[in-house]
Write an enzyme that holds these catalytic residues in place. Structure first.
Site, PDB file in Angstrom:
ATOM      1  N   SER A  14     -66.100 -87.967 -40.365  1.00  0.00           N
ATOM      2  CA  SER A  14     -65.517 -89.280 -40.601  1.00  0.00           C
ATOM      3  C   SER A  14     -66.560 -90.331 -40.940  1.00  0.00           C
ATOM      4  O   SER A  14     -67.751 -90.141 -40.732  1.00  0.00           O
ATOM      5  CB  SER A  14     -64.745 -89.737 -39.360  1.00  0.00           C
ATOM      6  OG  SER A  14     -65.652 -89.903 -38.300  1.00  0.00           O
ATOM      7  N   VAL A  52     -66.869 -94.581 -40.293  1.00  0.00           N
ATOM      8  CA  VAL A  52     -66.244 -95.666 -39.552  1.00  0.00           C
ATOM      9  C   VAL A  52     -66.570 -96.995 -40.247  1.00  0.00           C
ATOM     10  O   VAL A  52     -67.716 -97.262 -40.611  1.00  0.00           O
ATOM     11  CB  VAL A  52     -66.719 -95.704 -38.082  1.00  0.00           C
ATOM     12  CG1 VAL A  52     -65.999 -96.803 -37.319  1.00  0.00           C
ATOM     13  CG2 VAL A  52     -66.488 -94.364 -37.409  1.00  0.00           C
ATOM     14  N   ASP A 100     -69.199 -84.238 -25.486  1.00  0.00           N
ATOM     15  CA  ASP A 100     -70.276 -84.883 -26.236  1.00  0.00           C
ATOM     16  C   ASP A 100     -70.662 -86.214 -25.614  1.00  0.00           C
ATOM     17  O   ASP A 100     -70.786 -87.219 -26.298  1.00  0.00           O
ATOM     18  CB  ASP A 100     -69.843 -85.056 -27.697  1.00  0.00           C
ATOM     19  CG  ASP A 100     -71.044 -85.299 -28.607  1.00  0.00           C
ATOM     20  OD1 ASP A 100     -72.169 -84.989 -28.192  1.00  0.00           O
ATOM     21  OD2 ASP A 100     -70.847 -85.800 -29.719  1.00  0.00           O
TER      22      ASP A 100
END
Lengths: 683, 458
Positions: free
Chosen positions: B85, B87, B218
Site C-alpha cells: 500500500s 498511504v 509486526d
C-alpha cells in the site's frame, strides 16, 4: 543401532562418484529393492559383503562370499580370524586364554551352523577399526591396470592411506592381479607376528586399545542370548587383545624380516619376505566396496530377518523402524568415519551455526558457515561491535572506531612528547596530567572484548553520538547515513558488519579510509559487504530478475562512484572476495525485488533526499522506472506494475464480482455512520 | 499539542518473500520493512510542500481512477508506502456529516467545551490517512486486514478504521491521522518514567488485540505511533496480523514438558549423540546434505527482522500471541540501551546469532529444542551462558559499574520487566495482561488515583 546406512543420495553408483564400479560383487541393490526385501520376510537375507583381512588364504576366503546365507555366516565368522591358518578349530571359549598370546582359532564348523544376524555390530566395529588404521597403510599396486589403479588410488587417499609409486619397505600392502605366492612364514610363528604387526604396529599402539569400546561388547553379550552372537563378540575381543599384544611385541620382532631380505627379485616374493601383505585386486576392491558402498554397508540391516527386526525394535530408544531408516537415509550410517564427509553432505568447516530438526524430518532451519578468522572481531557474523550510542551494537561503526583510533594516535603522540619531556625539567602537575591520560590506552586496545571503557571515552562517545553532526558521519536522528546511500541498500542492513578487514587476502586497515573514498562509496562497499555477509550459503532459486536487479544496483553504484577510482568491477571483486564463493541471490536484491513489488519506489524517495543534499543534481529524472513485482491475484510476476494492472488477465480479475463478494460484504459493515443531527438537518 | 509535526498515521510495510520459500509456488510475503529504512516516512512540513512530481502524478492518477474520491477527500501528500500500500495524507471534506467516534481528541475536547469546539472545528481542516492498498494484493489479504481491524474497532489504543471503499480492484482504507513523534527523535532521551507510560499504552493495545486472539506480528516502534506529550500511542498496521491458530500445526512446544523430554530423548539427534558417547567418540562437526529433498519447515514468519521472537526464527508452527510480547520487549531494550535498532539482522540466521550472543549457547539450545530444533555452533563470540542484561546495557550506554555508574533503581526495574518480555520460552513469557499488572507498568505516573485520561489532558 540400526541406523548405519549411508544415505541413498550417497549411492556410489551415482555417475560421478569416485567409488563407482568398485563393488564387483554384491549387485547394486536399489533402495526400492531393499525395501521389497524388507517387506518380504521370507526373502533370503542377502550376502554380507564383508571383507576379510586375513593372511594367507585371505583371498580365497573372500572369494567364498556368495549370497548364500550359510557361507555368508561363515564369512562373518571369519571376519575376525585374521590369522586363522595355524590354530586348530576348537571351541573358542576354551581357547580364549591362549588366544591372548597366540592367534585365536575360531571354531569354524560351529560358526557355519549359526545364524549371526546380530553380529552386525561387531562387523561394524571391524569396519570402524579399518577406517581408523587405513591412514597407516601404504599401498603399492602391482600389475594393476592404470585406470583401475588411479581409481583405487583415489579411494585409498580418501581413506587416508597412501600409494607408493615404487616398491619399498615402507609399503604395507601390495595389491596385485597376479597369483599370490605362498606365505613364507608358516614355519615361523614369530614371523607372522612381525608381519602382521608391521602395519599394525603404529596403529595398534595408538588405536587398537580404543578401537572397541569394551562396554559395547559387554552390552552385546548381555543383550543377546544368541550363542553365535556371543561367540563373534568374544572373537572380536580376542582379536583385539591379540592385536594389542602384537603391538607390544612388535619391537622384539621388528628387525626379523630384514634378515631374509632379497633373494628373489619378484616383487611379490619380496613382499612376502618383507612381511608385506599381499592382496588380490579383487580383495582390495571388495574392501573398498565395503568401505564406501552404501549397498554393502547397509546390507546387514536393510533386509531384516525377523529376529533382527525384533532386536531393533527392542532398542532402548524405542525408535520406530521407519524413523531409523529415514535417519539413515539422511545421515548415513553412524559408524562411518565422520571426519570424512560423504559425497553429498557439506561439512561445516569454519565457524558455523547449524539449527536443524532434532528428528531430521525437515530441512535445516539455519545453516551458515563463516570463514575461520584469526581474530574473532574479524568474523563476519553478527557480534557486538564498538559503536556509538544510538547505533546498533551489532554493526561496526567506522566513524566511531576511527575516532577511537585518532584518540589512540593522539595518546601515542602525547606519550612521545612526554618521553622527550622527561629529559627536560618538568613540573609535577604536568607529569600528573600526562600520567592521567595514559590509562585510556589500555581501555582502547581492549576494544569490545570486555565491555567497559574509561569515563573519558564515554564523553567522547557522547560527542560521537550527537545527532545532526554530518561531518563525523554519525547517524543523526533524521538524516541518517542511509540517505546518502544508493537506493537499493536503503535497508538497515546497509551498514552491516562494516568494512572487511581482508579483501582478496589483503588486509584492509579498519577505521582508515582511503582519502578518495567518499562516504557514499564507502556505504556502497559496505553494502556489498552486507550482501556477502548475509548471503553466504548458496541459495536456491536465484532468478534472472534478481541478477538483473543486482546488476542494476551495481551500475547505480558506479554512477555514484564514477568520479573515483573505485569501479563496479572492484566492487564485484570485493564482494566475491568477501563471499569466498559465488554470490547468490542477495537478500538486498531480493528485498529490492519485493519492494518494487507493487510499485514502491523508495528510490524516488532517496532520490528526493539526495537532491536536497546535492543541489547540482536537483533535476531528478522524472522518467518513470519500471516497477516489477508479483501479483497475488494473477499469480504472476510482472515487469511493470502499471502495465500489469492494465493487462487483460488482471482487468478480468478486477471486474469479476465473485472475486470481491466476501470483501464487499465486509465493506458493507464498514460504512461510515452518518451523523444523526446532520441527517435531520438535511431533512 | 506538543508537536506540530504532521505525522503519519499509518504506513504500510513492504514485505519480502521468505527467501527459503521462494522456489515454492505459494509465496509467502512475510517480511516487514526494517526499522531504519521505513521510518523515513515521517515527513516534515517542508516536504509536504515539496512534493515530488512522480508523487503528484500518482496522486492525480489515483484521484482519476477512484470514482468520487475527490468529493470526499482532498489528497495532500504521500506519507508512506509499503509493499502492499501507499498511504496519503488527505483532508476529510465531509467530516461533519459523519459520526466521528474514532476521533478521541475530538471527544476529549468536547468534554470540556462542546460549544467552542463546534465553531472552531468547522473551519479547521480534518485530516485522515488514506491507505491505498495495491491492486496486486489479493482480496483475501485485504479482507484479512480489514476484518481484523473491524473486530478491533473498539479496542483501546488500536488505530480505528474509519471506513473503507472499493472501486474495481482498488481498495482504500480510511484511518485517522494520528499525531505522533518519530521514535528516533526520542528514543535516546526517554526517561524510565516515560517508558512506563509508553509501555502502558502499548500493552493496553496489545492486550486488547490478544484478547481477541489476534496476533499483530509486526510490533515495532514504527507501528506504534506514540506521542510522548500526550503519553498515548496507537497500534497500527494489521497487514501482517492473523488470528491465533491460523495454519496451526503441532510443534514440539505444543506438548507438555514430560512429552517434550521424551520426544527429545527419542529423537534422532539424541540417539546419535548417545551412539557417539557409547562409542567413546566425540561427535563430529555437523554436516548437512548438499541437495536436500526434504521439505523445509514452514511457518508464518511475517514480521520485522530484529523484532522476531525466537520461536518465529525457529519456524515454530504453533506460534501464539506471545510473539508480540517479545517484540515489545525488543522495543524496551532499544530504549534502555539507547540503540536503535538494537538488533540488526539481515535475516533469521543473523538474528539468531545475535540472540545467541546475548543469551548464550546453552539457553538458545534450550530454546531451539523447545521447538524441536537443535542448535550447533562454534562461533567464538557466542559464549556458553551469554551476557547479563545489566552488563549489556551498561556497555551500550558507555557506563561502567566500577565508576559507580551502574544501572539506576528505576532502570533495574525496567530490566526486570524487559526480561519477562524477552523470555525465550513463549510459554513462560509474560502475557500482555500480566504485563499491565507488572510493577514496572503500575509504577507509572498517574497510575494510582488519577485516571490516565485526566493525565493525558494536561
Amino acid at each position: 543401532m540400526t541406523s548405519r546406512r549411508i544415505p541413498l543420495a550417497n549411492n556410489p553408483n551415482a555417475a560421478n562418484s569416485p567409488f563407482r564400479n568398485v563393488a564387483p560383487i554384491g549387485g547394486k541393490r536399489t533402495r526400492a529393492q531393499a525395501a521389497d526385501a524388507r517387506e518380504l520376510v521370507y526373502g533370503q537375507p542377502p550376502a554380507k559383503k564383508q571383507i576379510l583381512d586375513a593372511e594367507g588364504d585371505e583371498n580365497n576366503e573372500a572369494r567364498q562370499f556368495t549370497r548364500q546365507t550359510l557361507s555368508q555366516q561363515e564369512a562373518e565368522g571369519k571376519v575376525f580370524m585374521k590369522r586363522s591358518g595355524n590354530a586348530p578349530p576348537t571351541a573358542f571359549e576354551k581357547k580364549l586364554a591362549a588366544a591372548r598370546e597366540k592367534k585365536p582359532a575360531p571354531p569354524r564348523s560351529i560358526e557355519k551352523t549359526q545364524r549371526t544376524t546380530d553380529s552386525l555390530d561387531t562387523i561394524r566395529q571391524w569396519q570402524k577399526h579399518y577406517r581408523k588404521v587405513f591412514p597407516q597403510f601404504v599401498f603399492y599396486f602391482e600389475s594393476v591396470p592404470d585406470d583401475v589403479r588411479s581409481k583405487a588410488s583415489r579411494q585409498i587417499n580418501y581413506l587416508g592411506a597412501k600409494e607408493e609409486k615404487f616398491f619399498s619397505k615402507s609399503v604395507t600392502h601390495v595389491v596385485t592381479t597376479r597369483a599370490i605366492p605362498p606365505e613364507l612364514h608358516h614355519t615361523s610363528p614369530d614371523d607372522v607376528h612381525s608381519t602382521s604387526s608391521r602395519h599394525d604396529q603404529s596403529a595398534a599402539e595408538s588405536t587398537a586399545p580404543k578401537t572397541i569400546d569394551p562396554s559395547l561388547l559387554a552390552r552385546h553379550q548381555e543383550a543377546n542370548i544368541h550363542g553365535a552372537q556371543r561367540r563373534t563378540a568374544n572373537l572380536l575381543e580376542a582379536t583385539l587383545q591379540r592385536r594389542a599384544h602384537n603391538g607390544a611385541a612388535t619391537s622384539l620382532h621388528d628387525v626379523d624380516p630384514r634378515r631374509h631380505a632379497s633373494q628373489t627379485t619378484d616383487i611379490l616374493t619380496k613382499a612376502r619376505e618383507l612381511g608385506i601383505k599381499i592382496w588380490a585386486l579383487e580383495k582390495f576392491q571388495r574392501m573398498m566396496s565395503t568401505m564406501f558402498n552404501t549397498e554393502t554397508g547397509e546390507q546387514p540391516n536393510g533386509p531384516l530377518t525377523r529376529s533382527h527386526a525384533i532386536t531393533s525394535l527392542k532398542q532402548p530408544k524405542e525408535a520406530e523402524l521407519q524413523q531409523l531408516l529415514r535417519n539413515e537415509k539422511l545421515n548415513g550410517p553412524a559408524d562411518r568415519d565422520m571426519a570424512v564427509a560423504t559425497q553429498d553432505t557439506c561439512p561445516l568447516r569454519g565457524y558455523y551455526i547449524y539449527v536443524h530438526d532434532m528428528d531430521e524430518k525437515t530441512r535445516p532451519v539455519m545453516v551458515r558457515d563463516y570463514t575461520k578468522v584469526a581474530v574473532k572481531e574479524e568474523g563476519k557474523w553478527p557480534q557486538f561491535r564498538l559503536s556509538s550510542i544510538g547505533r546498533c551494537p551489532f554493526i561496526e561503526d567506522h566513524s566511531h572506531t576511527r575516532k577511537l583510533r585518532e584518540e589512540e594516535r593522539r595518546q601515542a603522540a602525547m606519550e612521545r612528547e612526554r618521553k622527550i619531556a622527561e629529559h627536560a625539567p618538568r613540573t609535577r602537575a604536568q607529569a600528573a596530567a600526562l600520567e592521567g591520560a595514559n590509562p585510556e590506552q589500555g581501555a582502547l586496545t581492549e576494544r569490545q572484548a570486555n565491555m567497559r571503557r574509561s569515563p573519558r571515552k564515554l564523553s567522547m562517545d557522547k560527542d560521537a553520538a550527537k545527532p545532526l553532526d554530518p561531518p563525523k558521519g554519525i547517524p543523526s536522528k533524521r538524516t541518517n547515513s542511509i540517505d546518502s546511500m544508493p537506493p537499493l541498500f536503503g535497508s538497515a542492513q546497509a551498514n552491516v558488519r562494516g568494512m572487511p578487514r581482508y579483501v582478496g587476502g589483503e588486509p584492509v586497515a579498519s577505521g582508515v579510509q582511503p582519502s578518495n573514498i567518499t562516504s557514499a562509496i564507502r556505504s556502497q562497499i559496505v553494502s556489498s559487504n552486507a550482501i556477502s555477509s548475509t548471503a553466504p550459503g548458496a541459495r536456491m532459486g536465484t532468478s534472472k530478475e534478481i541478477h538483473a536487479l543486482k546488476r542494476k544496483v551495481l551500475e547505480r553504484g558506479t554512477s555514484v562512484a564514477s568520479n573515483h577510482t573505485i569501479t563496479s568491477s572492484y566492487l564485484n571483486d570485493m564482494r566475491a572476495a568477501l563471499n569466498g564463493e559465488a554470490p547468490p541471490a542477495t537478500r538486498a536484491a531480493k528485498r529490492k525485488a519485493q519492494e518494487t513489488l507493487g510499485g514502491i519506489n523508495e528510490e524516488e524517495e532517496d532520490e528526493g533526499r539526495r537532491r536536497k543534499a546535492q543541489p547540482p543534481r536537483k533535476k531528478a529524472a522524472v522518467e518513470r522506472e519500471l516497477k516489477p513485482g508479483y501479483c497475488e491475484n494473477c499469480r504472476d510476476k510482472f515487469d511493470d506494475f502499471d502495465q500489469h494492472i492494465l493487462s487483460r488477465k488482471h482487468r478480468k480479475f478486477a471486474l469479476s464480482p465473485e472475486n470481491w463478494s466476501e470483501l464487499d460484504a465486509l465493506l458493507g459493515k464498514l460504512e461510515r455512520p452518518l451523523k444523526t443531527q446532520h441527517v435531520s438537518s438535511e431533512a | 499539542m506538543a508537536t506540530n509535526e504532521p505525522v503519519v498515521v499509518h504506513e504500510d510495510e513492504p514485505q519480502v518473500y521468505d527467501e527459503a520459500e521462494t522456489e515454492e509456488a505459494e509465496q509467502v510475503m512475510d517480511e516487514s520493512r526494517g526499522p531504519l529504512e521505513e521510518s523515513g516516512c515521517t515527513h516534515t512540513d517542508e516536504s509536504e510542500e515539496e512534493m515530488e512530481d512522480s508523487v503528484a502524478e500518482d496522486m492525480h492518477r489515483f484521484e482519476q481512477s477512484f470514482k468520487n474520491i475527490t468529493q470526499r477527500y482532498r489528497l495532500i501528500n504521500r506519507i508512506g508506502e509499503g509493499t502492499f500500500s501507499t498511504v496519503y495524507k488527505a483532508e476529510d471534506l465531509l467530516y461533519d456529516q459523519y459520526e466521528n467516534d474514532w476521533n478521541l481528541e475530538e471527544k476529549e475536547n468536547s468534554w470540556f467545551s462542546p460549544q467552542s469546539k463546534q465553531r472552531t472545528c468547522r473551519r479547521k481542516p480534518r485530516f485522515v490517512a488514506i491507505k491505498k492498498i495495491y491492486v496486486t494484493s489479493s482480496p483475501m489479504r485485504i479482507f484479512n486486514e480489514l476484518d481484523l481491524l473491524h473486530d478491533l474497532r473498539n479496542s483501546p489504543n488500536v488505530c480505528p478504521l474509519i471506513t473503507a471503499f472499493r472501486c474495481h480492484d482498488q481498495v482504500i482504507a480510511v484511518l485517522p491521522y494520528f499525531q505522533h513523534r518519530d521514535f528516533r527523535d526520542y528514543f535516546r532521551d526517554m526517561t524510565v518514567s516515560e517508558m512506563r507510560s509508553y509501555f502502558f499504552s502499548l500493552f493496553t493495545a496489545v492486550q486488547a488485540v490478544h484478547e481477541k486472539k489476534i496476533i499483530h506480528r509486526d510490533i515495532k516502534p514504527t507501528n506504534f505511533l506514540y506521542s510522548p506529550t500526550q503519553r498515548r500511542g496507537v497500534l497500527v498496521d494489521f497487514g501482517l496480523a492473523e488470528r491465533e491458530g491460523t495454519d496451526w500445526h503441532a510443534c514440539n512446544c505444543s506438548y507438555d514438558e514430560k512429552e517434550r523430554r521424551h520426544r527429545y530423548q527419542t529423537s534422532h539427534y539424541a540417539s546419535m549423540k548417545q551412539q557417539f558417547r557409547e562409542a567413546g567418540q566425540a561427535p563430529p562437526p555437523p554436516t548437512y546434505p548438499k541437495e536436500d529433498t526434504r521439505h523445509s519447515r514452514r511457518a508464518n514468519r511475517a514480521g520485522t527482522r530484529g523484532f522476531r521472537a525466537p520461536e518465529v526464527l525457529l519456524k515454530c508452527t504453533a506460534q501464539t500471541v506471545q510473539i508480540d510480547v517479545w517484540s515489545c520487549g525488543v522495543i524496551l531494550l532499544t530504549l534502555l540501551s539507547r540503540r536503535f535498532p538494537f538488533f540488526h539482522s539481515a535475516d533469521d540466521i543473523d538474528a539468531y546469532i545475535e540472540l545467541c550472543t546475548i543469551f548464550g549457547r546453552r539457553r538458545m539450545m534450550e530454546a531451539a529444542i523447545l521447538h524441536g530444533q537443535v542448535l550447533q555452533t562454534n562461533i567464538p563470540t557466542i559464549s556458553e551462558s551469554g551476557h547479563s542484561w545489566e552488563k549489556i546495557l551498561l556497555w551500550c550506554t558507555n557506563r561502567n559499574k566500577k565508576d559507580g555508574a551502574g544501572l539506576t533503581e528505576e532502570e533495574l526495574e525496567a530490566v526486570e520487566f524487559m526480561k519477562c518480555c524477552l523470555e525465550l520460552d513463549p510459554l513462560r513469557r509474560i502475557t500482555a495482561e500480566e504485563a499491565l499488572r507488572h510493577p514496572f507498568i503500575l509504577g507509572r505516573e498517574g497510575a494510582n488515583g488519577e485516571s490516565s485520561e485526566a493525565m493525558q489532558l494536561e
